[in-house]
Design an enzyme around this catalytic site. Structure first.
Site, PDB file in Angstrom:
ATOM      1  CG  ASP B  34      35.779 114.106   1.293  1.00  0.00           C
ATOM      2  OD1 ASP B  34      35.923 114.065   2.461  1.00  0.00           O
ATOM      3  OD2 ASP B  34      35.243 113.169   0.515  1.00  0.00           O
ATOM      4  CG  HIS B 109      35.120 111.630   4.504  1.00  0.00           C
ATOM      5  ND1 HIS B 109      34.634 111.778   3.217  1.00  0.00           N
ATOM      6  CD2 HIS B 109      34.035 110.637   4.682  1.00  0.00           C
ATOM      7  CE1 HIS B 109      33.776 111.288   2.701  1.00  0.00           C
ATOM      8  NE2 HIS B 109      33.036 110.326   3.865  1.00  0.00           N
ATOM      9  CB  SER B 444      31.930 108.125   1.802  1.00  0.00           C
ATOM     10  OG  SER B 444      31.432 109.370   1.914  1.00  0.00           O
TER      11      SER B 444
END
Lengths: 85, 666
Positions: B34, B109, B444
């Site tokens: 990520d 994220h 996600s």
């Protein structure tokens, strides 16, 4: 057309357990394509050597086509992008 | 995650559940590919976490603002991969980029995903009082290894991840000894074939899965249109997103005392009775007016100044809300009410500006109140967190849908998990973060929930194959919400969710721990799939690393041993085979229960499966025929094996195609 772009050269399952040996084989393949070890070293971006075999290297279109014709190569593709989900 | 785990039955307070039985996933290593990690987040404290598992061979790579001591017994690995990105973006200035040239997360994220999958317990977390609770990952004592392959680009004001960097991250993760690999990334349709490197995730995942690593991927955010699901290779666990049983009800009180509960994350003070306007031509003006949220800038400022503005939009994305709020604010407005179809991507408007979403029906109620009242006024109260009943579970609008556009016989997504308004850790650079925590929505956010559950299951069943874990979660999933109420799916109209929305259903961790039977698969089954899909033998041989000869005739894709049956083109009759392996009590007898799709006959032989110390696996045949005389859409049913303790349920999806390969738009 002679501009180098990152390409991924995928060779499938690795044929040797020693990662150094796998990387060396990638360098050799690239050296034979580009004509020198030095050029191969400059062109190499990654050697994939643990889970599978392959490498990412900066290649022109014609170099990419030439290496794609090697019998041990499964696929050569220009680098692309994913996005977050 | 302050609600996710209680909702799924994995409360930390229950000493007898899977979570506590397996010491919260201790000794399991979860790799995350990520945007990196913010290691100082409380989510990654290693209090109570034991020594680093002996099978770990990775490390903590230093870089910009990241030193090896940023890792600990919780965050055991951190590496970054930027060479591919840099080689292709030579103008990229690493010094000027706000991102860190290290595993440190600028975007936030990756930190969010990592804290959802395996973050430690952090009590009393909220977003400015909303969604308050204990924040934690699915496997709070599992170890996290972050592989940063996604980079923030100023020009995009977003993040991009190059194939070459991701493939290196997968290569390293395989070497380092991760048990589960979680990827909240994806491409877009049209999909590339699984032997085509253009799907680098599928290729890398194949090798990871062949080595026993479970690979979990987000199914994508291109819903609610069908055939939009990505990461569809049969060796990947593909995840859809639902809502939680939680909402952020925001009272809108009209001057006539009617109370409407909208949705918002408004944490400012109550906005007392204020003039309410819907911008439209009063009939005597030369000005332009628009009540469309995207066009509020056409209205003269005085129309909106000092007022709450009502607007309508057909868009579902949050950017429209945010932009409309900015326009109203710039014109001197005091609040915004947006009428729209639910997009399940709620976010606070900046600077605590009141912006509340409602649907068209309630929006029309307010519009009529404005039109037929002399001086319409409205009061907006701060949002409140509503948890449990009566809030229902929905498959999020954005969640990508099946069927799988490469191989429709391979059901995708596999499973669903909460992925809407999930509060988890983030980078302090992230907009709208509150104390290092932020609410995000997307598949996600759902994928790491499944990765966390699988990390717990891995502690319980260390020898299971990746396919066994997939089977366990699919065959035991809830097809209702945890309270027994139906799960709906948002689309152009709301409908009851089906396998193309949620795969097997909503993950049920407790049941998945003891599934009774599993539909197992190994590399040989994936080869069968590749042969059935028509890939040439030389490509398959190189992919799998050994000479492969496909049978002649080719195997049927319908026979791939998935925990689902999907027949995309039934004309007359077809027979397919599945094999189940007993992982429950040695001496077990299972009987079949079939709920056939409407107008479809399903016959299973044998109808009883007997397992004992000698018979661990049994095959059965399923004969499916159609009564339909026309090309139908997909119709859904199920096939269950039950020993009265375990119910091993797989979805059955059948489409009759009298005319084959026919695109219907008559």
């Amino acid at each position: 057309s002679a501009k180098s772009k990152v390409h991924i050269v995928y060779l499938g399952e690795k044929q040797h357990d020693d990662p150094e040996f796998v990387t060396e084989s990638h360098h050799q393949m690239l050296s034979s394509l580009l004509g020198s070890k030095d050029d191969a070293h400059k062109s190499m971006v990654y050697s994939y050597r643990h889970g599978f075999s392959g490498f990412a290297a900066k290649l022109t279109k014609s170099q990419a086509k030439k290496i794609a014709d090697s019998p041990e190569v499964i696929h050569v593709i220009p680098d692309g992008y994913y996005e977050l989900a | 995650t302050t609600r996710t785990w209680d909702y799924l039955g994995l409360s930390a307070d229950n000493s007898k559940n899977l979570l506590n039985d397996k010491n919260m996933g201790d000794q399991t290593i979860i790799g995350v590919i990520d945007t990196g990690v913010w290691p100082e987040s409380e989510s990654f404290n290693d209090n109570g976490v034991g020594p680093i598992p002996s099978h770990w061979k990775g490390g903590c790579e230093p870089g910009e603002n990241f030193i090896s001591t940023n890792c600990n017994r919780k965050l055991i690995g951190a590496k970054y991969f930027i060479n591919g990105f840099l080689a292709e973006n030579q103008g990229f200035n690493t010094t000027e980029s706000p991102d860190y040239i290290s595993a440190r997360d600028f975007d936030g994220h990756g930190t969010h995903v990592a804290s959802t999958v395996g973050g430690s317990l952090v009590p009393n977390v909220s977003y400015k009082g909303l969604a308050k609770g204990t924040l934690r990952g699915g496997a709070p004592r599992a170890r996290i290894a972050m592989y940063k392959a996604c980079w923030y680009l100023n020009e995009l004001d977003g993040v991009t991840c190059s194939f070459s960097d991701i493939m290196k991250a997968i290569d390293e993760a395989i070497h380092d000894g991760v048990d589960v690999l979680s990827l909240s990334l994806g491409g877009r349709i049209p999909l590339n074939s699984e032997t085509d490197l253009r799907d680098g995730i599928a290729t890398g995942a194949f090798h990871a899965v062949s080595k026993g690593i479970v690979v979990v991927c987000a199914g994508g955010n291109a819903g609610p249109a069908s055939q939009t699901v990505v990461n569809t290779a049969p060796w990947i666990v593909t995840v859809a997103a639902t809502t939680l049983d939680r909402s952020f009800a925001t009272p809108i009180i009209l001057g006539n005392n009617q109370v409407i509960l909208g949705q918002a994350m408004y944490t400012g003070p109550e906005l007392g009775f204020t003039s309410l306007v819907y911008p439209e031509d009063p009939g005597n003006s030369y000005d332009t007016f628009s009540g469309v949220c995207e066009s509020l800038n056409l209205n003269p400022n005085h129309t909106m100044a000092g007022k709450v503005v009502l607007c309508f939009t057909t868009a579902r994305d949050y950017a429209v809300v945010s932009r409309a709020a900015s326009l109203v604010k710039a014109a001197g407005g005091l609040g915004l009410i947006i009428a729209r179809n639910p997009g399940y991507n709620l976010a606070p408007c900046s600077d605590d500006f009141p912006c509340v979403a409602i649907d068209y029906e309630l929006g029309t109620d307010i519009l009529f109140y404005i039109r037929y009242t002399g001086s319409p006024v409205v009061k907006i109260q701060p949002s409140r967190t509503l948890v449990g009943e009566p809030v229902g579970t929905k498959v999020a609008t954005f969640s990508s849908r099946g069927p799988n556009s490469i191989s429709p016989a391979i059901l995708k997504p596999d499973i669903t998990a909460p992925g809407v308004s999930i509060l988890a850790a983030t980078s302090p650079n992230k907009n709208l973060n509150a104390g290092g925590f932020v609410m995000l929505s997307g598949t996600s956010m759902a994928a790491p929930v499944i990765s966390g559950v699988i990390a717990l299951l891995k502690s319980l069943h260390p020898d299971w194959s990746p396919a066994a874990f997939r089977s366990a979660i699919v065959t035991t999933a809830w097809r209702t919400d945890p309270f027994g109420e139906q799960i709906f799916a948002e689309g152009s109209s709301q409908k009851v969710a089906d396998p193309f929305d949620y795969g097997g259903g909503l993950v049920n961790p407790e049941k998945a721990a003891e599934p009774g039977l599993i539909y197992d698969m190994g590399p040989q089954d994936y080869i069968l799939y590749l042969c059935s899909a028509g890939y040439n033998e030389s490509s398959i041989s190189l992919l799998v690393g050994k000479v492969t000869v496909c049978s002649n005739p080719k195997p049927s894709v319908l026979d791939i041993n998935l925990p689902s049956i999907t027949i995309p083109n039934l004309k007359d009759e077809v027979t397919l085979t599945r094999t189940v392996t007993n992982v429950g009590p040695v001496n077990s007898v299972y009987k079949v229960v079939v709920e056939p799709p409407l107008g479809v006959r399903v016959a299973v032989t044998p109808a009883t499966l007997v397992f004992n110390s000698k018979t661990k696996s049994v095959s059965f045949r399923v004969r499916v025929s159609t009564k339909h005389k026309i090309n139908t859409g997909y119709l859904f049913g199920s096939l269950t094996w039950t020993d009265s303790v375990h119910n091993v349920v797989i979805p059955v999806s059948v489409r009759t195609q009298i005319l084959q390969n026919y695109y219907d738009e008559n």
